[in-house]
Scaffold this motif. Sequence first.
Motif, PDB file in Angstrom:
ATOM      1  N   HIS A 123       0.987   4.216  -2.807  1.00 28.97           N
ATOM      2  CA  HIS A 123       0.224   5.372  -2.596  1.00 28.97           C
ATOM      3  C   HIS A 123       1.671   6.380  -3.039  1.00 28.97           C
ATOM      4  O   HIS A 123       1.226   7.365  -3.462  1.00 28.97           O
ATOM      5  CB  HIS A 123       0.016   5.392  -1.104  1.00 28.97           C
ATOM      6  CG  HIS A 123      -0.354   6.728  -0.926  1.00 28.97           C
ATOM      7  ND1 HIS A 123      -1.886   7.120  -1.022  1.00 28.97           N
ATOM      8  CD2 HIS A 123       0.245   8.257  -0.430  1.00 28.97           C
ATOM      9  CE1 HIS A 123      -1.967   8.583  -0.662  1.00 28.97           C
ATOM     10  NE2 HIS A 123      -0.748   8.758  -0.270  1.00 28.97           N
ATOM     11  N   ARG A 164      -2.281   5.416   7.576  1.00 31.60           N
ATOM     12  CA  ARG A 164      -2.085   3.853   7.733  1.00 31.60           C
ATOM     13  C   ARG A 164      -1.937   3.273   9.145  1.00 31.60           C
ATOM     14  O   ARG A 164      -2.026   2.076   9.202  1.00 31.60           O
ATOM     15  CB  ARG A 164      -0.974   3.498   6.880  1.00 31.60           C
ATOM     16  CG  ARG A 164      -1.282   3.137   5.403  1.00 31.60           C
ATOM     17  CD  ARG A 164      -1.809   4.514   4.798  1.00 31.60           C
ATOM     18  NE  ARG A 164      -2.348   4.077   3.258  1.00 31.60           N
ATOM     19  CZ  ARG A 164      -2.760   5.043   2.376  1.00 31.60           C
ATOM     20  NH1 ARG A 164      -2.855   6.304   2.740  1.00 31.60           N
ATOM     21  NH2 ARG A 164      -2.901   4.793   1.217  1.00 31.60           N
ATOM     22  N   ASP A 223       0.930  -1.178   0.021  1.00 33.21           N
ATOM     23  CA  ASP A 223      -0.008  -0.002  -0.021  1.00 33.21           C
ATOM     24  C   ASP A 223       0.822   1.301   0.031  1.00 33.21           C
ATOM     25  O   ASP A 223       0.670   2.416  -0.695  1.00 33.21           O
ATOM     26  CB  ASP A 223      -0.793  -0.135   1.460  1.00 33.21           C
ATOM     27  CG  ASP A 223      -1.617   1.186   1.386  1.00 33.21           C
ATOM     28  OD1 ASP A 223      -2.276   1.553   0.330  1.00 33.21           O
ATOM     29  OD2 ASP A 223      -1.611   1.807   2.488  1.00 33.21           O
TER      30      ASP A 223
END
Lengths: 654, 654
Positions: free
Chosen positions: B501, B588, B497
């Motif tokens: 990103h 996150r 992730d």
Amino acid sequence: MINGLSASLAEVLDGRWAHIRQAVRDELGAEFVTVPGEAGDEARERVSRLIRELPTEVGVAAAFPAGYGGSDDPGGSTVAAEMLAQVDLSLMVKAGVQWGLFGGAVVALGTARHHDAYLRDIISADLMGCFAMTETGHGSDVQRLRTTCTFQDGHFVLNTPHEAARKDYIGNAARDGRMAVVFAQLITGGKSYGVHAWLVPIRDADGNPMPGVTIGDAGPKAGLLGVDNGRLSFDHVTVPRDMLLDRYGQVAPDGTYTSTIENDTRRFFTMLGTLVRGRVTVGAAASAATRNALTIAVRYGESRRQFTAPGADREITLNDYLAHQRKLLPAVARAYAYVFAQEELAVTMSEVFALTEPDEHRQRELESRAAGLKAMQTWNATATIQMCREACGGAGYLAENRLPGLKADTDVFTTFEGDNTVLLQLVAKGLLTGYRDAFGSLDGWGRATFVAEQVREMVLERTAARSLIQRLVSAVPGRDEEIAVTDRGWHLAVFEDREKHLLEGVIRRLRGGAATKKDRPFDIFNDVQDHVLATATAHIDRITLEAFVAGIERATDPAARELLSKVCDLYALTTIEAGKGWFMEHGRLTPARSKAVTAVVNDLLRELRPHMRTLVDAFAIPDEWLNAAILREEPARQEAMAKEDDAVGATLAG
Amino acid sequence: MINGLSASLAEVLDGRWAHIRQAVRDELGAEFVTVPGEAGDEARERVSRLIRELPTEVGVAAAFPAGYGGSDDPGGSTVAAEMLAQVDLSLMVKAGVQWGLFGGAVVALGTARHHDAYLRDIISADLMGCFAMTETGHGSDVQRLRTTCTFQDGHFVLNTPHEAARKDYIGNAARDGRMAVVFAQLITGGKSYGVHAWLVPIRDADGNPMPGVTIGDAGPKAGLLGVDNGRLSFDHVTVPRDMLLDRYGQVAPDGTYTSTIENDTRRFFTMLGTLVRGRVTVGAAASAATRNALTIAVRYGESRRQFTAPGADREITLNDYLAHQRKLLPAVARAYAYVFAQEELAVTMSEVFALTEPDEHRQRELESRAAGLKAMQTWNATATIQMCREACGGAGYLAENRLPGLKADTDVFTTFEGDNTVLLQLVAKGLLTGYRDAFGSLDGWGRATFVAEQVREMVLERTAARSLIQRLVSAVPGRDEEIAVTDRGWHLAVFEDREKHLLEGVIRRLRGGAATKKDRPFDIFNDVQDHVLATATAHIDRITLEAFVAGIERATDPAARELLSKVCDLYALTTIEAGKGWFMEHGRLTPARSKAVTAVVNDLLRELRPHMRTLVDAFAIPDEWLNAAILREEPARQEAMAKEDDAVGATLAG
């Protein structure tokens, strides 16, 4: 070479001991500068010769009493050593061993008869000496060293009981030392009184080891090739009674021990406390060498082109790249910060040494800051010089460009004069008042059911410019997100708050541990060691920032003041940025504000880009001290090469 | 020496090329091991002699075609070099220059007539050679190097037009090289066709420079003293037509240029792509040397006592301290991770090289991973070896304990075979598909109005064990705070992730820049350089973790598997911890979960503490290769010293 703004900055940076800094710059020419790529034997010979040729004007012996040729200026002597570090780190360390450690111990631990007999020859370097404290088996645990010096039949007998008690890494031992200050357990009347020091001849006039003394060579090292580190062992060596350095403990002819300090542990720490100058000096030297490296890397980056930048509206050099600025500029800002913090430390030391009545609180504060700034500055030196060497690419790997020498020579600083990790623990311990008598040495933390009882309310000690800082902090409206991230008061408040919170956390955890881990004393301390180290780091960060803020006030040139303020912003914000994880974890930064910090850092880099050369020129390091081939060729050759290169490039493209 | 569990781990770590690893361990005894503290001339002489004595069994020439005495095993050759790095880094680099760069270029860029004429002598080291690419003025910008090789009157004329075009840092040049593969701009018929390579004699049979060739010595370096780096300049040197390494571009007797690759830039990158093995090797060597350092530091920490721990229920050594575990164990975990990532890279390289039809996509992926893993492993080597040297205290500074040599020798890896910062940019560029033809070299990014158009939907390429990893990631229930921080699927999802990103952020910013900064092309790229570097780092972190996860599957011994899984946890969580600022900034990680990560890391340190020795023993480095005095004395002497010491301590206390 130095332009107006650089000169204004240099004046601020040079500070209180500007006269010593300038004297060293004036007196020490190329003949004193380190020789890159030199072999070990040549280096030892050269440094051994040069240390005798250092003119007294450069102040390396300034710490000695005026009555013996010194100038009673311990702070000045650390500044002198710092300057010498920019010339040649081997020469600086050799000087540090001779006048700082060896001479300093004779001054601090000895009495008039030692001073009268030896100080003049020590200052003139006619009597070269060693500081024999560290043992193979007890590098950091000085209080438990194993060498014994036993009084019997009217004299002492100095003995190394086994291999682990050998004195190790001793400067001046392998080649030049004629005497050594030897630390050993004093035993008289069958009882041990703890660590004391003796002045012991180790070589005769012909340079041969004295009877019973075994001298070894530590062999090749990573750096500091000009320093003759060695190993000393003593086999029942007779030491006359009057060679005990007996300021803090005396042994009468009948063997009776006396001291004005009853408690062995307290006496030990008092004796060690007098030697704080070594740590103050090492931190200063590490930062001084770092400034050499930064000057070389920034000046190289100013002219070096990496890629041809098509369509660029200007000539692009390494310093134009954001990634390069990200490496160099925060390091320059930190270098500025440490100049101010180091000077404040030297001033504090001078004040504490000048006290006629001992002040235990101030003494402890001094030791704590000396330990912490030594650790932070030496780690910073290792990281920053490495970064500078990489910033110069392959050229940074060649000895002729100086960086390999700066790196290798300063590397040992992180573990000598106290291992950095151990020193940071000392800092944290210093923040908990009343620790010393209860715990003694560091490991004593683990002995503790008591930590809870001993810990008292902690008050953050303010550093320089107390009122200014208080005013700035008070002006900050709580944790309001509205305040600009460049607000100086906010920086100060954030640094202070982090230290306080971390310290309270350590206290709380130690209390908890003392209650629940009574049967595992080692674990009480060990389980919070990471918090202890973080606390110490936060403390040193805070006093460093406060010193920087106070230092800006010294600038009289408005342009210099404005630039210093931006550099201080960069120091504060990159420090906050590096710790942003902690700040967010503890609700001190929102994610949005954390991102804003990074954005402002990048803005600062752009704003400071045009001043990079100015900022390192203000370090005022003479070109011949920098002694880097890539700078000697600059800028004329670089420019000529670039022009020729453009011409050839145009031909190829056409 | 290796116990059961270590042996199981070693088997997993040795992996696919275990036979080569074991052959090197068996064949290379003490006579090949680096000599700490050796002078430069001695080192050059020794290494020059030893490279000729390396038995073919150790596989350093494995990459050569079987028809000429090699074994068509490029992956195996990088493993052989990696093993050699544990023996002597100078020997490894010298071998890398001879068989990797020089020999490799002849194989990859030359054709049968070059192979027939030279490969056997290159493999036997009877013909020593150089790889003359880098120029003083164009270290990283190979496409724009300035040396010219102009076809006229039936032959080439090789020329160094000005000082900035001098070939610099060239291994084998100062002493041993008889020929060099020289990279220069090919000019024929008045037109330049870009960079090509020629095989050029630089010394005659007596060792004197050939007419028109000027050879210099790069002089003393920070390390790698056994490698004779030099400088080469060419003054209109005649080079026969058939000495052009003409696999990718040919010049007919009449001067006509032909190539199967029309576009100069594409041809340039195709030629360079064949040389990827150098980067693969350097990364491997850096990590191999790091394993030496970790083995030395962990074994030292296992027996070394720092402070007497009163009241402790067991003997306390350095490795028992949380701070020491915090330094060493995450580094050990990272070392494991890189073993797996490096092997996967070598496997990928072998597969790509074995393709009969070129696959541009896989080639680019290979180059990107080679560049990224080279950068990450070499920076990790610099940081970790430094940490190990400090973890050994003063002993770590002595040459006899090997760490200074490991440090100094590996230091250059961060800037050679591509500067790390430049390489990470290459990685990021590789993540944006379709970049090459449009932009050419790196700086071309700035030329871009079009970045927006070129960037296509990015798909994360999975590495080894694709299905396993997909399964683990799929099992993670979104960003649920309930999932354990030790969940492997969560680790994988978090790493993935972050990369995604960051990459999207770079694309968005480049698009924005292309729209608003048309008149400042350099700034389009420069303003996002920090995001570009972060993206590349995140990418390499992800493929490293995926390789580790896949590697665990190879373990058949359940105990080894369990231990590997904990080490993988530590790698994943310390990587997340190091980036916790970013993870919280981007929602996150919550602050609470971030703290939980740190708590679990500390738990893992405690759990892994008893296995520290086992973990480094699994690196399976022979004691004589470690060649550290502090280990030779261990454990017998350390224990004896400790016992004697306790006895003396008891006496003093009594």
